[in-house]
Write a protein that holds these residues in place. Sequence first.
Motif, PDB file in Angstrom:
ATOM      1  N   LEU A  51       0.876  -1.174   0.000  1.00  0.00           N
ATOM      2  CA  LEU A  51       0.000   0.000   0.000  1.00  0.00           C
ATOM      3  C   LEU A  51       0.911   1.221   0.000  1.00  0.00           C
ATOM      4  CD1 LEU A  51      -3.037   0.835   0.260  1.00  0.00           C
ATOM      5  CD2 LEU A  51      -2.559   1.217   2.664  1.00  0.00           C
ATOM      6  N   PRO A  52       0.976   1.938  -1.117  1.00  0.00           N
ATOM      7  CA  PRO A  52       1.933   3.038  -1.210  1.00  0.00           C
ATOM      8  C   PRO A  52       1.705   4.072  -0.105  1.00  0.00           C
ATOM      9  CG  PRO A  52       0.887   2.609  -3.330  1.00  0.00           C
ATOM     10  CD  PRO A  52       0.176   1.761  -2.326  1.00  0.00           C
ATOM     11  N   ALA A  53       2.811   4.740   0.260  1.00  0.00           N
ATOM     12  CA  ALA A  53       2.763   5.662   1.397  1.00  0.00           C
ATOM     13  C   ALA A  53       1.730   6.774   1.216  1.00  0.00           C
ATOM     14  CB  ALA A  53       4.144   6.260   1.620  1.00  0.00           C
ATOM     15  N   HIS A  54       1.437   7.159  -0.001  1.00  0.00           N
ATOM     16  CA  HIS A  54       0.536   8.300  -0.149  1.00  0.00           C
ATOM     17  C   HIS A  54      -0.927   7.886  -0.094  1.00  0.00           C
ATOM     18  CE1 HIS A  54       0.989   6.883  -4.313  1.00  0.00           C
ATOM     19  NE2 HIS A  54      -0.238   7.300  -4.466  1.00  0.00           N
ATOM     20  N   ILE A  55      -1.178   6.591  -0.018  1.00  0.00           N
ATOM     21  CA  ILE A  55      -2.574   6.167   0.118  1.00  0.00           C
ATOM     22  C   ILE A  55      -2.866   5.888   1.581  1.00  0.00           C
ATOM     23  CG2 ILE A  55      -4.255   4.391  -0.495  1.00  0.00           C
ATOM     24  CD1 ILE A  55      -2.893   4.161  -3.164  1.00  0.00           C
ATOM     25  N   ALA A  56      -3.899   6.512   2.095  1.00  0.00           N
ATOM     26  CA  ALA A  56      -4.188   6.376   3.517  1.00  0.00           C
ATOM     27  C   ALA A  56      -4.680   4.961   3.814  1.00  0.00           C
ATOM     28  CB  ALA A  56      -5.242   7.390   3.912  1.00  0.00           C
ATOM     29  N   TRP A  57      -4.502   4.534   5.071  1.00  0.00           N
ATOM     30  CA  TRP A  57      -5.056   3.257   5.489  1.00  0.00           C
ATOM     31  C   TRP A  57      -6.570   3.281   5.334  1.00  0.00           C
ATOM     32  CZ3 TRP A  57      -1.851  -0.556   6.108  1.00  0.00           C
ATOM     33  CH2 TRP A  57      -0.551  -0.341   6.584  1.00  0.00           C
ATOM     34  N   PRO A  58      -7.164   2.216   4.850  1.00  0.00           N
ATOM     35  CA  PRO A  58      -8.627   2.236   4.707  1.00  0.00           C
ATOM     36  C   PRO A  58      -9.329   1.848   6.004  1.00  0.00           C
ATOM     37  CG  PRO A  58      -7.743   0.229   3.764  1.00  0.00           C
ATOM     38  CD  PRO A  58      -6.567   0.985   4.304  1.00  0.00           C
ATOM     39  N   PHE A  59      -8.726   2.159   7.146  1.00  0.00           N
ATOM     40  CA  PHE A  59      -9.293   1.767   8.430  1.00  0.00           C
ATOM     41  C   PHE A  59      -9.539   2.987   9.290  1.00  0.00           C
ATOM     42  CE2 PHE A  59      -5.842  -1.302   7.548  1.00  0.00           C
ATOM     43  CZ  PHE A  59      -6.590  -2.447   7.377  1.00  0.00           C
ATOM     44  N   GLU A  60     -10.454   2.828  10.240  1.00  0.00           N
ATOM     45  CA  GLU A  60     -10.494   3.757  11.351  1.00  0.00           C
ATOM     46  C   GLU A  60     -10.471   2.918  12.604  1.00  0.00           C
ATOM     47  OE1 GLU A  60     -13.775   6.558  10.974  1.00  0.00           O
ATOM     48  OE2 GLU A  60     -13.268   6.567   8.833  1.00  0.00           O
ATOM     49  N   VAL A  61     -10.073   3.540  13.701  1.00  0.00           N
ATOM     50  CA  VAL A  61     -10.025   2.811  14.956  1.00  0.00           C
ATOM     51  C   VAL A  61     -11.413   2.238  15.247  1.00  0.00           C
ATOM     52  CG1 VAL A  61      -9.823   3.113  17.447  1.00  0.00           C
ATOM     53  CG2 VAL A  61      -8.070   4.027  15.917  1.00  0.00           C
ATOM     54  N   ASP A  62     -11.440   0.997  15.712  1.00  0.00           N
ATOM     55  CA  ASP A  62     -12.677   0.286  16.057  1.00  0.00           C
ATOM     56  C   ASP A  62     -13.405  -0.328  14.870  1.00  0.00           C
ATOM     57  OD1 ASP A  62     -12.547   0.227  18.750  1.00  0.00           O
ATOM     58  OD2 ASP A  62     -13.660   2.081  19.056  1.00  0.00           O
ATOM     59  N   ASP A  63     -12.928  -0.102  13.656  1.00  0.00           N
ATOM     60  CA  ASP A  63     -13.505  -0.821  12.517  1.00  0.00           C
ATOM     61  C   ASP A  63     -13.306  -2.309  12.741  1.00  0.00           C
ATOM     62  OD1 ASP A  63     -14.213   1.389  11.220  1.00  0.00           O
ATOM     63  OD2 ASP A  63     -12.659   1.329   9.671  1.00  0.00           O
ATOM     64  N   SER A  64     -14.209  -3.137  12.216  1.00  0.00           N
ATOM     65  CA  SER A  64     -13.874  -4.547  12.287  1.00  0.00           C
ATOM     66  C   SER A  64     -13.219  -4.997  10.988  1.00  0.00           C
ATOM     67  CB  SER A  64     -15.047  -5.431  12.677  1.00  0.00           C
ATOM     68  OG  SER A  64     -16.203  -4.965  12.105  1.00  0.00           O
ATOM     69  N   VAL A  65     -12.357  -5.987  11.153  1.00  0.00           N
ATOM     70  CA  VAL A  65     -11.637  -6.580  10.038  1.00  0.00           C
ATOM     71  C   VAL A  65     -11.798  -8.083  10.203  1.00  0.00           C
ATOM     72  CG1 VAL A  65      -9.405  -6.884   8.936  1.00  0.00           C
ATOM     73  CG2 VAL A  65      -9.967  -4.702   9.993  1.00  0.00           C
ATOM     74  N   VAL A  66     -12.320  -8.729   9.174  1.00  0.00           N
ATOM     75  CA  VAL A  66     -12.692 -10.130   9.332  1.00  0.00           C
ATOM     76  C   VAL A  66     -11.770 -11.014   8.492  1.00  0.00           C
ATOM     77  CG1 VAL A  66     -14.530 -11.817   9.009  1.00  0.00           C
ATOM     78  CG2 VAL A  66     -15.076  -9.476   9.699  1.00  0.00           C
ATOM     79  N   TYR A  67     -11.231 -12.038   9.124  1.00  0.00           N
ATOM     80  CA  TYR A  67     -10.502 -13.059   8.370  1.00  0.00           C
ATOM     81  C   TYR A  67     -11.524 -14.088   7.906  1.00  0.00           C
ATOM     82  CZ  TYR A  67      -7.537 -16.824   6.959  1.00  0.00           C
ATOM     83  OH  TYR A  67      -6.953 -17.801   6.221  1.00  0.00           O
ATOM     84  N   ASN A  68     -11.571 -14.333   6.590  1.00  0.00           N
ATOM     85  CA  ASN A  68     -12.680 -15.133   6.079  1.00  0.00           C
ATOM     86  C   ASN A  68     -12.335 -16.597   5.802  1.00  0.00           C
ATOM     87  OD1 ASN A  68     -11.211 -15.079   3.753  1.00  0.00           O
ATOM     88  ND2 ASN A  68     -12.664 -13.864   2.575  1.00  0.00           N
ATOM     89  N   GLY A  69     -11.160 -17.043   6.265  1.00  0.00           N
ATOM     90  CA  GLY A  69     -10.835 -18.452   6.115  1.00  0.00           C
ATOM     91  C   GLY A  69     -10.218 -18.796   4.779  1.00  0.00           C
ATOM     92  N   GLN A  70     -10.125 -17.789   3.886  1.00  0.00           N
ATOM     93  CA  GLN A  70      -9.567 -18.086   2.564  1.00  0.00           C
ATOM     94  C   GLN A  70      -8.367 -17.209   2.261  1.00  0.00           C
ATOM     95  OE1 GLN A  70     -13.172 -17.532   0.502  1.00  0.00           O
ATOM     96  NE2 GLN A  70     -13.975 -19.411   1.332  1.00  0.00           N
ATOM     97  N   LEU A  71      -7.469 -17.121   3.246  1.00  0.00           N
ATOM     98  CA  LEU A  71      -6.283 -16.286   3.108  1.00  0.00           C
ATOM     99  C   LEU A  71      -6.666 -14.872   2.668  1.00  0.00           C
ATOM    100  CD1 LEU A  71      -3.454 -18.570   1.711  1.00  0.00           C
ATOM    101  CD2 LEU A  71      -3.850 -17.750   4.020  1.00  0.00           C
ATOM    102  N   GLU A  72      -7.637 -14.338   3.324  1.00  0.00           N
ATOM    103  CA  GLU A  72      -8.137 -13.028   2.943  1.00  0.00           C
ATOM    104  C   GLU A  72      -8.744 -12.320   4.151  1.00  0.00           C
ATOM    105  OE1 GLU A  72      -9.918 -12.481  -1.346  1.00  0.00           O
ATOM    106  OE2 GLU A  72     -11.496 -12.802   0.125  1.00  0.00           O
ATOM    107  N   PHE A  73      -8.409 -11.059   4.317  1.00  0.00           N
ATOM    108  CA  PHE A  73      -9.108 -10.232   5.302  1.00  0.00           C
ATOM    109  C   PHE A  73     -10.094  -9.338   4.568  1.00  0.00           C
ATOM    110  CE2 PHE A  73      -5.137 -11.083   7.519  1.00  0.00           C
ATOM    111  CZ  PHE A  73      -5.609 -11.410   8.778  1.00  0.00           C
ATOM    112  N   VAL A  74     -11.233  -9.105   5.195  1.00  0.00           N
ATOM    113  CA  VAL A  74     -12.213  -8.228   4.584  1.00  0.00           C
ATOM    114  C   VAL A  74     -12.555  -7.143   5.595  1.00  0.00           C
ATOM    115  CG1 VAL A  74     -14.490  -8.076   3.538  1.00  0.00           C
ATOM    116  CG2 VAL A  74     -13.186 -10.188   3.371  1.00  0.00           C
TER     117      VAL A  74
END
Lengths: 324, 57, 517, 420
Positions: free
Chosen positions: A69-92
Amino acid sequence: MMIGSFDRTIHAVQMSQDLHDLLLHHENIVFRVHSIFRGSVNLLSHAEELMTIARTDVDMMPMGIKVDLPAHIAWPFEVDDSVVYNGQLEFVIPKNEIRIRLRNARVWRPTLSAPSGEIACASEEALSMIKKTLLELDSGGVSSVIRFINGDARESSCTSIYARFISGDICSFIDAVEAKDWERSLYQTELLVGFGPGLTPSCDDFLAAFILSLHYRNQWNHRDDQTLLSFLEGIVELANSRTTIVSYSMLRHASAGKASDSYLKILEALATHNLPELRRAIDRVLEFGATSGADFLFGIWCVQTIISRWARQEECILKKEDRI
Amino acid sequence: MSVNELFKKELKVINMGLESFYEELRSQDVETIHVDWKPAAGGDKKMASLLGRLKGL
Amino acid sequence: MIQSIVRKNAYYDSVTLMLISREMKSMEGVEEVLVGMGTELNLDLVRNLNMFDANLEDVTPNDLFIAAKFNEELVTMEQLVNSFDEQINRKKEASAGDYRPPTLRSAIDHLGGANLVQISIPGQYAAEEAEAALKAGLHVMMFSDNVSIKDELRLKQLAVEKGLLMMGPDCGTAIINGVPLCFANVVSKGRIGLVGASGTGTQEITVRIDQLGEGLSQVIGTGGRDLREEIGGLMMIQGIEALLKDPETDVIVLVSKPPHPTVEKKIVDLVKQANKPVVIDFIGGDAASIIAAGATPCVSLEDAARKAVALLRGEKVEDFDGFDAPEEEIEKLVSNAFSTLSADQKYLRALYTGGTLADEAIKYLGENYPIYSNIPLTPDRALANLGGLEGHICLDLGEDEFTRGRPHPMIDPLTRTEFFKTHVDGSTAVVLVDVVIGYGSHENPAGAVADSVRDARARLKEEGKNLVVVASVTGTDKDPQDLRQSIASLEQAGVIVMPSNAQAVRLVDLIMEKMSA
Amino acid sequence: MANFIETANKKALEIMQNAQPTLVGMGVAKDVVPGMHKKLIMHAGPPITWDKMSGPLRGAVIGGLIYEGLATTPEEAEKLAASGEIEFDPCHHHQAVGPMAGVVTASMPVFIVENKTQGNFAYCTMNEGLGNVLRFGAYGDDVIKHLKWMEKTLYPVMKQALEIYGPIDLKTMIAQAAQMGDEVHNRNKAATSLFIREIASSIVKTDASKEDQVAVFDFLNSNDHFFLNLSMPASKSAMDPVGKVKHSTIVYTMARNGTEFGIRVAALGDRWFTGPAAIIDGLYFPGYSTDDANPDIGDSCITETYGIGGFAMATAPAIVQFVGGTPQDAVNYTTSMYEITLEESTIYKMPPMNFRGTPTGIDIRLVVETQILPVINTGIASKHAGVGQVGAGIVNPPMNCFTDALEAYVELLESEGMLG
């Protein structure tokens, strides 16, 4: 080789072995975004397992992945967002449906293998390189204690209020470790865990250096010093309630020999007497971790000095035995 | 530039896709640039097809 | 006046906090400021400085606190907190660095004189980008797969029309002008040129050439489907023609699985006209037409390397089916290995990450033994036909069936690590593995094998058994992982490391021969 | 053969590159602005009704009605505005532009800018300066008093000075300022200085009292953004003729009314494509945060449409602090704008980019393809009427403006039988 689809997808380029193992055995894990920095994001699972997502210019860490993720692109997260591991080598990230794919991530081992050849203690040159670096630095964390640890300077000259406050306890801790009085060491640890500024308080980085160094000394020399190991575990236990969750994770990993890439490189460079590599590793640690890095280095200097003294004593004993 | 002309030139690579390939080229001091690639219209199929129709003119 | 505030979910690194508290301390009327996480010991410090107030009662280690001692006539807590926020906001770090253009079009603008595009984006988009690159006059190396054969044909026709290379789709290896692309080893520059339709086959030949003291002029990949009837060997032909014209190339090596007969004819016809010696390894293919074309056939990948070197040096060209080491030494190795096995240890486990290397092993050993595999010589030897683990097994772990949902085992050794756990047991006598290093590969595949071997040995030790493990490393001492280091870590784990895959396979053959005797 | 889209865009670009924005004089809105009348209030951005207006725009409308003497108290003004008796219409519909709220009323003096190449005109009020001002929605007595001073003192002096001086070539002035660190949207210090230097002797030659002349000079000198109200109509005069080029995919208007962001595309004529105006990520003045911010507002992004402003950020490193960045960030912003534009300006060159021309001619196809949105430098208004500016920063238009426009464009070609 499969590469997979790309819609709103971030690709991981590296993944630590321990995280890989954890994910392989789970169908679904829900994480919550704990904290966000420029270079990395910490996630916390319901089981209080901490994982780190970092940009490529940041060090690999245990339970970590590195993403493209290049430095000039902000993280697509905010604090307290949920991030789900879906069992298929993938976070959503359910909020915005952005995915982090792990499929092409190279697996990175958060531990060191035993270096080939003889394992030695840190050399005099190596230790003085670290000391000189720290003296020039004056970081503001507890590493400033190195200035007056053998009377090089007066305490009052130190600008870090944290360092002034803790220097006595640090010295007592060092004495106890050197005496291999693990009970007293653990008691002294209580006076250090969680102390200092920052998300990983300075003293914790200092302690991480001790844990890692002692862990590998024990492992590489095929010692099975149970009292030492239970001291290391004791530190982790203490940390559980006394410091931040990020810091606690760091110490827990350290007790299993796991640490960030640049921390491991320091240990490796010391064990193989590779001074140019050590120089690079020191610079990297400082660049990346700033005062945390300095506090870790300070810990390394202390514990490796102790270990070389132990080795000299053992040599004496061996020589005596030879004579007999 | 024919294949044989390429053999006489210094390789200059545009990398599109896995960043590790880009990093490995850079570590060998090969002149290279990494494309921050995304599918056209960010993967929006409808928009991509509209763009495709305009390109086809 | 003493006052404090607490913030939940606010995390900053120590440098930021140190700098900010220094700045706040320099404000008029401020005597002392402490900013930190609410750990017990940090609060001790606050108490010690007599700066504790009621706000701090319920602080947890995961909260940030700001505690201040100040003269309220000169400054207020609000001003202090504002200053903190202002500085935190100001501390947003720069996001400088190399510009990464979003499109091929603009990458061409930014990198003056670009001549090759390396594509590893998802297959569904790869063809379109490759087409744009070819149209812009750029050569293409395409690692992506999942490109339709129709698209492949269209792209290669376009490339031929424009005199360009279209390496791939699914092309893993190339070395152009000395630069390793995707999965490739660092080999010496030299006068042997290679066109390869198989990735690890190409890697194995190039590293053996390097080991023999010669080097490569160009290594051109074509992708695995190039010699199929539908594609007609367009890129192999394009590659051969370029190498024939290349003044830096004196000997040409071709490597591929057996081509479709019509394609083979085209290639053989072209080779007939060649004014340079050509070595051909159509792995397990028919030698007759190769000889008829005046080219040199081979018995193994290593043999291809040796013959190319011999032709280059004007030395005698003969089949190599032996060992580097003297016969006695090999015999000793075999009998030593055999002597450590117990009577009920009977089976082979060949666990390969490199497809062509697995292919080479199964074609050699499969002649003499019933070997079950996911790439079997005959359908009855399909892995599914072997119930349990009672039999010889040779696997290409890079095939889709094993990589679904995880990276290729050359990138991530875990697949093989797991097979070591599940497929090596008390009935196993010999384990045969490849270790492919070089750019693109895992940073320490040898270490992973060594760990697996130690682990398996420890398990078998409980049954009072030993295990024979034979390996070869496809790599050079110039590779980032370092050949010597890789060999050393394998040998430390008690692995017999042979100088090539072919020799490893032959050694295993001798051990198996002794076992069945 | 290049297809008709490229031919159309080439024509549009020629119009942009060859435009000659020239300040030719001043007048009072009701006398010079097409369609202006006593009960018309012009505002920034796409069309909007009173009930949907955000705080600062409402504040400016209230101020405008009081200034015009149509109401005496804010309550009266609000009632009048809601009554339907007052007509609201975008500045853009009257060859005009206005910064922030962009409110223009009948008695306001305006600059007259002529694009000498095409012979079209553009209008803009004079910049009020900082502090409590109408454009940020302030309407107190001091605001009205200041507007009256501008009308009664500043305007006559400036008008006469311009008559004495003659036409001023704004194109050259902007080009010079761009080499002196201005992007003429959020930084106008150099351009304002150049303007004062140019006009000074003519001001002294007016029949105004010395006292008034001094007041005028003091005002000009105290207001770094004075030139913004010239760079905006200059851009507007260059872009309006682009809006008449059939089949061109170039954006000729971007504007915000504090509630919605709108764009207009050459091929699609007067149609606005709108989406919600964004809250701006930027540097807030002490004591303010995004909680205080009004959504994006103002016509000033006509400068970006013309290829200056945020598109020329590389040349104005002094303002990158608004986005908490480094000069390299400024260069990166400009570099990324080349991805969505068709040409480089032949006139506006940037020293930090090795005198490369600014990115010129936003193509909706490129925006949709790359998903890169135009970068706009802007001030941030408080969401409460009358508070004023609370920060400055960078903002992007909503993506749907561009995707909607692209869809409409394809529909247009379909209806004309131009698409197979």
